[in-house]
Design a protein around this motif. Structure first.
Motif, PDB file in Angstrom:
ATOM      1  N   ILE A  88       0.857  -1.185   0.000  1.00  0.00           N
ATOM      2  CA  ILE A  88       0.000   0.000   0.000  1.00  0.00           C
ATOM      3  C   ILE A  88       0.892   1.234   0.000  1.00  0.00           C
ATOM      4  N   GLY A  89       0.775   2.021  -1.064  1.00  0.00           N
ATOM      5  CA  GLY A  89       1.640   3.166  -1.250  1.00  0.00           C
ATOM      6  C   GLY A  89       1.177   4.413  -0.524  1.00  0.00           C
ATOM      7  N   GLY A  90       2.018   5.441  -0.588  1.00  0.00           N
ATOM      8  CA  GLY A  90       1.756   6.683   0.122  1.00  0.00           C
ATOM      9  C   GLY A  90       0.874   7.645  -0.652  1.00  0.00           C
ATOM     10  N   GLY A  91       0.526   8.730   0.015  1.00  0.00           N
ATOM     11  CA  GLY A  91      -0.379   9.731  -0.537  1.00  0.00           C
ATOM     12  C   GLY A  91      -1.179  10.329   0.602  1.00  0.00           C
ATOM     13  N   ASN A  92      -2.492  10.411   0.428  1.00  0.00           N
ATOM     14  CA  ASN A  92      -3.349  10.960   1.468  1.00  0.00           C
ATOM     15  C   ASN A  92      -3.999   9.833   2.271  1.00  0.00           C
ATOM     16  N   SER A  93      -3.755   9.833   3.565  1.00  0.00           N
ATOM     17  CA  SER A  93      -4.229   8.744   4.423  1.00  0.00           C
ATOM     18  C   SER A  93      -5.747   8.704   4.530  1.00  0.00           C
ATOM     19  N   PHE A  94      -6.399   9.860   4.509  1.00  0.00           N
ATOM     20  CA  PHE A  94      -7.857   9.895   4.600  1.00  0.00           C
ATOM     21  C   PHE A  94      -8.494   9.293   3.346  1.00  0.00           C
ATOM     22  N   GLN A  95      -7.978   9.688   2.189  1.00  0.00           N
ATOM     23  CA  GLN A  95      -8.485   9.124   0.943  1.00  0.00           C
ATOM     24  C   GLN A  95      -8.234   7.624   0.873  1.00  0.00           C
ATOM     25  N   LEU A  96      -7.042   7.202   1.290  1.00  0.00           N
ATOM     26  CA  LEU A  96      -6.691   5.786   1.287  1.00  0.00           C
ATOM     27  C   LEU A  96      -7.632   4.987   2.171  1.00  0.00           C
ATOM     28  N   LEU A  97      -7.813   5.434   3.408  1.00  0.00           N
ATOM     29  CA  LEU A  97      -8.642   4.674   4.339  1.00  0.00           C
ATOM     30  C   LEU A  97     -10.100   4.642   3.879  1.00  0.00           C
ATOM     31  N   LYS A  98     -10.596   5.745   3.364  1.00  0.00           N
ATOM     32  CA  LYS A  98     -11.973   5.762   2.858  1.00  0.00           C
ATOM     33  C   LYS A  98     -12.148   4.755   1.726  1.00  0.00           C
ATOM     34  N   SER A  99     -11.174   4.674   0.831  1.00  0.00           N
ATOM     35  CA  SER A  99     -11.250   3.730  -0.280  1.00  0.00           C
ATOM     36  C   SER A  99     -11.205   2.283   0.205  1.00  0.00           C
ATOM     37  N   LEU A 100     -10.411   2.029   1.240  1.00  0.00           N
ATOM     38  CA  LEU A 100     -10.371   0.678   1.804  1.00  0.00           C
ATOM     39  C   LEU A 100     -11.733   0.300   2.380  1.00  0.00           C
ATOM     40  N   TYR A 101     -12.366   1.246   3.086  1.00  0.00           N
ATOM     41  CA  TYR A 101     -13.706   0.986   3.610  1.00  0.00           C
ATOM     42  C   TYR A 101     -14.724   0.856   2.483  1.00  0.00           C
ATOM     43  N   ASP A 102     -14.668   1.756   1.511  1.00  0.00           N
ATOM     44  CA  ASP A 102     -15.641   1.740   0.415  1.00  0.00           C
ATOM     45  C   ASP A 102     -15.610   0.435  -0.359  1.00  0.00           C
ATOM     46  N   ASN A 103     -14.438  -0.169  -0.447  1.00  0.00           N
ATOM     47  CA  ASN A 103     -14.288  -1.418  -1.201  1.00  0.00           C
ATOM     48  C   ASN A 103     -14.308  -2.653  -0.307  1.00  0.00           C
ATOM     49  N   ASN A 104     -14.686  -2.449   0.971  1.00  0.00           N
ATOM     50  CA  ASN A 104     -14.822  -3.569   1.927  1.00  0.00           C
ATOM     51  C   ASN A 104     -13.532  -4.395   2.036  1.00  0.00           C
ATOM     52  N   LEU A 105     -12.398  -3.689   2.142  1.00  0.00           N
ATOM     53  CA  LEU A 105     -11.106  -4.366   2.154  1.00  0.00           C
ATOM     54  C   LEU A 105     -10.427  -4.398   3.514  1.00  0.00           C
ATOM     55  N   ILE A 106     -10.994  -3.738   4.508  1.00  0.00           N
ATOM     56  CA  ILE A 106     -10.346  -3.703   5.823  1.00  0.00           C
ATOM     57  C   ILE A 106     -10.189  -5.108   6.395  1.00  0.00           C
ATOM     58  N   GLU A 107     -11.276  -5.821   6.524  1.00  0.00           N
ATOM     59  CA  GLU A 107     -11.212  -7.157   7.127  1.00  0.00           C
ATOM     60  C   GLU A 107     -10.460  -8.159   6.257  1.00  0.00           C
ATOM     61  N   PRO A 108     -10.666  -8.178   4.924  1.00  0.00           N
ATOM     62  CA  PRO A 108      -9.885  -9.124   4.105  1.00  0.00           C
ATOM     63  C   PRO A 108      -8.386  -8.922   4.199  1.00  0.00           C
ATOM     64  N   ILE A 109      -7.918  -7.657   4.181  1.00  0.00           N
ATOM     65  CA  ILE A 109      -6.474  -7.418   4.296  1.00  0.00           C
ATOM     66  C   ILE A 109      -5.979  -7.826   5.673  1.00  0.00           C
ATOM     67  N   ARG A 110      -6.726  -7.455   6.705  1.00  0.00           N
ATOM     68  CA  ARG A 110      -6.333  -7.818   8.071  1.00  0.00           C
ATOM     69  C   ARG A 110      -6.221  -9.339   8.215  1.00  0.00           C
ATOM     70  N   LYS A 111      -7.189 -10.054   7.679  1.00  0.00           N
ATOM     71  CA  LYS A 111      -7.172 -11.518   7.774  1.00  0.00           C
ATOM     72  C   LYS A 111      -5.976 -12.107   7.034  1.00  0.00           C
ATOM     73  N   ARG A 112      -5.734 -11.617   5.829  1.00  0.00           N
ATOM     74  CA  ARG A 112      -4.636 -12.167   5.042  1.00  0.00           C
ATOM     75  C   ARG A 112      -3.281 -11.941   5.716  1.00  0.00           C
ATOM     76  N   VAL A 113      -3.129 -10.779   6.337  1.00  0.00           N
ATOM     77  CA  VAL A 113      -1.842 -10.455   6.957  1.00  0.00           C
ATOM     78  C   VAL A 113      -1.682 -11.124   8.316  1.00  0.00           C
ATOM     79  N   LEU A 114      -2.702 -11.021   9.158  1.00  0.00           N
ATOM     80  CA  LEU A 114      -2.576 -11.515  10.529  1.00  0.00           C
ATOM     81  C   LEU A 114      -2.858 -13.006  10.671  1.00  0.00           C
ATOM     82  N   GLU A 115      -3.702 -13.554   9.812  1.00  0.00           N
ATOM     83  CA  GLU A 115      -4.033 -14.973   9.926  1.00  0.00           C
ATOM     84  C   GLU A 115      -3.289 -15.845   8.920  1.00  0.00           C
TER      85      GLU A 115
END
Length: 238
Positions: A88-115
């Motif tokens: 995940i590259g740099g830029g604006n953290s607010f835009q990045l986080l909103k896009s992760l939520y909008d695309n329902n990627l928070i839990e999938p990324i967390r699972k892939r990395v932590l589990e």
């Protein structure tokens, strides 16, 4: 929980070098240690996502890796689930986080990395979203994510691009240290690691070692900030 594998960079470029050049050896060693051949790139921190992906692709291709941008995938969750590594590259953290939520990627990324133990590389904003929250980003809130809570891959926050106060400066605004201390006036806030440009944190399982060019500054609520040299293991934060 599988072994955690994170490489968290303060920044992508330092003065006088090209994109990711300062961290090239560490990035390649990190990916090679997990036999990664292909990287899933998340360019959501910038709006020029095609151009951003081409910049990253050119660099990773020169190192011998394939790279694809998640924004072109029809099923983005499936792309995360199939990824050998996530960057995940740099830029604006607010835009990045909103896009992760909008695309329902928070839990999938967390699972892939932590589990599943999938390697994760973050740079600047990508490092911000790897932590508890983006509350300690330096970025302007150009969009409003549904929450400031981030991926939570580590149980503390990071302030990338940390800048020390210049005693000779006539600027009267708040220093970075003052802003982080103000954050810690809020009850229950986690520690904040100030990563200066040219620094990174290598997290493997329950180890978190400071690498790069500079020491780091650690802020814990109720305590005086403390400097830590290169090669410090911040495992006590995990």
């Amino acid at each position: 929980m599988a072994s955690r594998n994170l490489l968290l960079l303060s920044n992508s470029t330092i003065h006088g070098t090209g994109y990711l050049e300062w961290a090239a050896k560490e990035i390649k060693d990190f990916l090679n240690s997990k036999n990664v051949k292909k990287v899933l790139f998340v360019p959501y921190a910038l709006r020029t996502m095609d151009k951003y992906t081409e910049t990253a692709k050119k660099k990773f291709t020169s190192w011998g890796y394939k790279l694809e941008g998640i924004h072109t995938a029809e099923d983005k969750v499936a792309a995360v689930n199939a990824a050998e590594a996530i960057f995940i590259g740099g830029g604006n953290s607010f835009q990045l986080l909103k896009s992760l939520y909008d695309n329902n990627l928070i839990e999938p990324i967390r699972k892939r990395v932590l589990e599943d133990g999938v390697p994760y590389i973050g740079s600047s904003a990508g490092t911000n979203v790897s932590t508890v929250s983006i509350n300690t980003t330096n970025d302007m809130p150009i969009v409003y994510p549904p929450s400031f809570n981030a991926l939570g891959l580590v149980p503390f926050n990071i302030n990338p691009h940390y800048i020390d106060a210049d005693p000779a400066s006539k600027h009267m605004g708040e220093t970075r240290e003052e802003r982080i201390n103000q954050y810690h006036e809020i009850p229950g806030t986690p520690p904040v690691l100030g990563l200066r440009e040219g620094s990174m944190l290598l997290v493997t399982s329950n180890s978190a070692v400071l690498k790069g060019l500079h020491p780091a500054r650690l802020f814990i609520a109720g305590k005086q900030p403390e400097e830590f040299p290169l090669d410090t293991n911040f495992s006590f934060l995990l």
